[in-house]
Design an enzyme around this catalytic site. Structure first.
Site, PDB file in Angstrom:
ATOM      1  N   ASP A  86      39.027 110.454  30.102  1.00 13.30           N
ATOM      2  CA  ASP A  86      37.665 110.706  30.585  1.00 13.30           C
ATOM      3  C   ASP A  86      37.663 111.766  31.686  1.00 13.30           C
ATOM      4  O   ASP A  86      36.723 112.561  31.794  1.00 13.30           O
ATOM      5  CB  ASP A  86      37.044 109.411  31.115  1.00 13.30           C
ATOM      6  CG  ASP A  86      36.783 108.416  29.991  1.00 13.30           C
ATOM      7  OD1 ASP A  86      36.807 108.839  28.822  1.00 13.30           O
ATOM      8  OD2 ASP A  86      36.569 107.228  30.292  1.00 13.30           O
ATOM      9  N   GLY A  87      38.720 111.766  32.510  1.00 13.58           N
ATOM     10  CA  GLY A  87      38.819 112.749  33.593  1.00 13.58           C
ATOM     11  C   GLY A  87      38.814 114.172  33.044  1.00 13.58           C
ATOM     12  O   GLY A  87      38.178 115.066  33.612  1.00 13.58           O
TER      13      GLY A  87
ATOM     14  N   ASN B  33      28.944 111.514  35.609  1.00 14.15           N
ATOM     15  CA  ASN B  33      29.181 110.164  36.133  1.00 14.15           C
ATOM     16  C   ASN B  33      28.370 109.886  37.400  1.00 14.15           C
ATOM     17  O   ASN B  33      27.535 109.006  37.428  1.00 14.15           O
ATOM     18  CB  ASN B  33      30.656 109.982  36.493  1.00 14.15           C
ATOM     19  CG  ASN B  33      31.482 109.386  35.363  1.00 14.15           C
ATOM     20  OD1 ASN B  33      30.948 109.029  34.329  1.00 14.15           O
ATOM     21  ND2 ASN B  33      32.780 109.295  35.565  1.00 14.15           N
TER      22      ASN B  33
ATOM     23  N   THR C 181      30.097 102.579  34.400  1.00 13.76           N
ATOM     24  CA  THR C 181      31.343 101.840  34.121  1.00 13.76           C
ATOM     25  C   THR C 181      32.523 102.414  34.901  1.00 13.76           C
ATOM     26  O   THR C 181      33.656 101.979  34.701  1.00 13.76           O
ATOM     27  CB  THR C 181      31.654 101.878  32.605  1.00 13.76           C
ATOM     28  OG1 THR C 181      31.477 103.225  32.138  1.00 13.76           O
ATOM     29  CG2 THR C 181      30.755 100.952  31.820  1.00 13.76           C
TER      30      THR C 181
ATOM     31  N   TYR D 200      33.261 104.432  38.942  1.00 13.58           N
ATOM     32  CA  TYR D 200      33.350 104.072  40.370  1.00 13.58           C
ATOM     33  C   TYR D 200      32.288 103.026  40.730  1.00 13.58           C
ATOM     34  O   TYR D 200      32.542 102.067  41.477  1.00 13.58           O
ATOM     35  CB  TYR D 200      33.157 105.358  41.200  1.00 13.58           C
ATOM     36  CG  TYR D 200      33.699 105.336  42.604  1.00 13.58           C
ATOM     37  CD1 TYR D 200      34.158 104.164  43.204  1.00 13.58           C
ATOM     38  CD2 TYR D 200      33.772 106.515  43.340  1.00 13.58           C
ATOM     39  CE1 TYR D 200      34.668 104.171  44.502  1.00 13.58           C
ATOM     40  CE2 TYR D 200      34.277 106.528  44.638  1.00 13.58           C
ATOM     41  CZ  TYR D 200      34.718 105.355  45.210  1.00 13.58           C
ATOM     42  OH  TYR D 200      35.210 105.365  46.482  1.00 13.58           O
TER      43      TYR D 200
ATOM     44  N   SER E 136      33.443  99.529  40.081  1.00 20.09           N
ATOM     45  CA  SER E 136      34.444  99.078  41.062  1.00 20.09           C
ATOM     46  C   SER E 136      33.788  98.702  42.386  1.00 20.09           C
ATOM     47  O   SER E 136      34.288  97.849  43.116  1.00 20.09           O
ATOM     48  CB  SER E 136      35.462 100.182  41.355  1.00 20.09           C
ATOM     49  OG  SER E 136      36.011 100.674  40.181  1.00 20.09           O
TER      50      SER E 136
ATOM     51  N   GLN F  55      35.719 115.505  40.434  1.00 16.18           N
ATOM     52  CA  GLN F  55      36.301 116.807  40.074  1.00 16.18           C
ATOM     53  C   GLN F  55      36.055 117.863  41.143  1.00 16.18           C
ATOM     54  O   GLN F  55      36.886 118.735  41.360  1.00 16.18           O
ATOM     55  CB  GLN F  55      35.710 117.322  38.738  1.00 16.18           C
ATOM     56  CG  GLN F  55      35.722 116.315  37.615  1.00 16.18           C
ATOM     57  CD  GLN F  55      37.119 115.859  37.245  1.00 16.18           C
ATOM     58  OE1 GLN F  55      38.024 116.675  37.046  1.00 16.18           O
ATOM     59  NE2 GLN F  55      37.314 114.554  37.167  1.00 16.18           N
TER      60      GLN F  55
END
Ligand code: NAP
Length: 272
Positions: free
Chosen positions: A52-53, A126, A167, A169, A172, A226
């Protein structure tokens, strides 16, 4: 029928020789020209091989150019890179034939206003994160939503997440999961220095503004993990849904709930 694609491979990974051979043979057979390692504005699709990154790394550009993005997972978590490596050949074949479905994902436009005349805009698939500095001092973030004062967050920072990023950061930090069909975004405080601070879901068309106050050390704005931008006292960050969408190519083999079940380890069957 596609003729030209951009191919982005996760830089840390050496693509297995067999996978590269299969891909190159397919492109040769179907008469596809490929630009590798960068997004060519003339490309008709961007194929990402990685996690995903890797996909997040090119998502802003793909959105700005309006080029559809296909993610093939090379072994990471893979919420956004939906296609498994063993499905690559079939997926690329369908991509070239134009038979894959598109998902339209909301994008955040994140503008830093340094003064009345100077501003910079980033695009996030994101989230945008405003995060504490190197000494980890509590940061103070007065926040407005839709032109009204909302509250002042105090803590390690604030996440402004899309449904796609919910889903990541956001999850978390205790935020909710939002189906990507919902064009809302979430404000999630990071380790708030208050017991009553809670994640808040806001309508997609609402503009959120955060003005830096009492910043005793450097504070970061991080876009999709990023891009990093150093914020200074008085800077204003404005976040709102960007015009249009990112065109994310869907896996023909799994829907959103299958991905959630697979990645979060939820029960696989009825009655289990
Ligand atoms: P990273 O820190 O190397 O890895 C972040 C992890 O998040 C990877 O496992 C990545 O999946 C996964 N991920 C990315 N987008 C996701 C999504 N929409 N849904 C579920 N999982 C997702 O950084 P990176 O790979 O460059 O990714 C950047 C993202 O990391 C940021 O946008 C932010 O959301 C997230 N992040 C999370 C935390 C945290 O959870 N405490 C802290 C910082 C940043 P792959 O393995 O497939 O790449």
């Amino acid at each position: 029928m596609l003729k030209h694609i951009s191919l982005i491979v996760r830089h840390k990974t050496k693509l297995p020789k067999r996978i590269r051979e299969v891909m190159e043979e397919l492109f040769r057979r179907r008469g596809i020209s490929v630009t590798e390692g960068q997004v060519d504005p003339q490309a008709e699709a961007i194929v990402v091989l990685g996690g995903d990154g890797t996909l997040l790394h090119v998502a802003g550009k793909a959105y700005q150019l309006g080029i559809p993005l296909l993610g093939i997972n090379l072994g990471g978590l893979g919420f956004l890179t939906e296609i498994h490596m063993n499905e690559m050949e079939q997926a690329l074949d369908s991509l070239i034939s134009g038979t894959l479905e598109l998902d339209r994902r909301a994008i955040l436009s994140v503008t830093v206003k340094v003064s009345d005349s100077k501003s910079l805009t980033y695009y996030a698939l994101n989230e945008a994160v405003i995060s504490k500095g190197p000494l980890g001092k509590i940061i103070t973030l007065p926040t407005w939503a839709g032109g009204s004062f909302l509250t002042t967050y105090r803590g390690d920072g604030l996440i402004i997440s899309t449904a796609t990023g919910s889903t990541a950061y956001n999850l978390s930090a205790g935020g909710p999961i939002l189906h990507p069909g919902i064009e809302a975004f979430i404000l999630t405080p990071i380790c708030p220095f208050a017991l009553n601070a809670r994640p808040l879901i806001l309508p997609g068309q609402m503009k959120v503004a955060i003005q830096l106050r009492n910043a005793t050390e450097k504070i970061s704005l991080i876009v999709d993990g990023q891009v990093g931008h150093e914020l200074n006292e008085g800077d204003r960050v404005e976040v709102q849904k960007a015009k249009g969408h990112l065109k994310l190519i869907k896996s023909p083999l799994r829907d959103y709930f299958t991905i959630l079940r697979e990645k979060l380890g939820w029960a696989k069957g009825v009655g289990m």
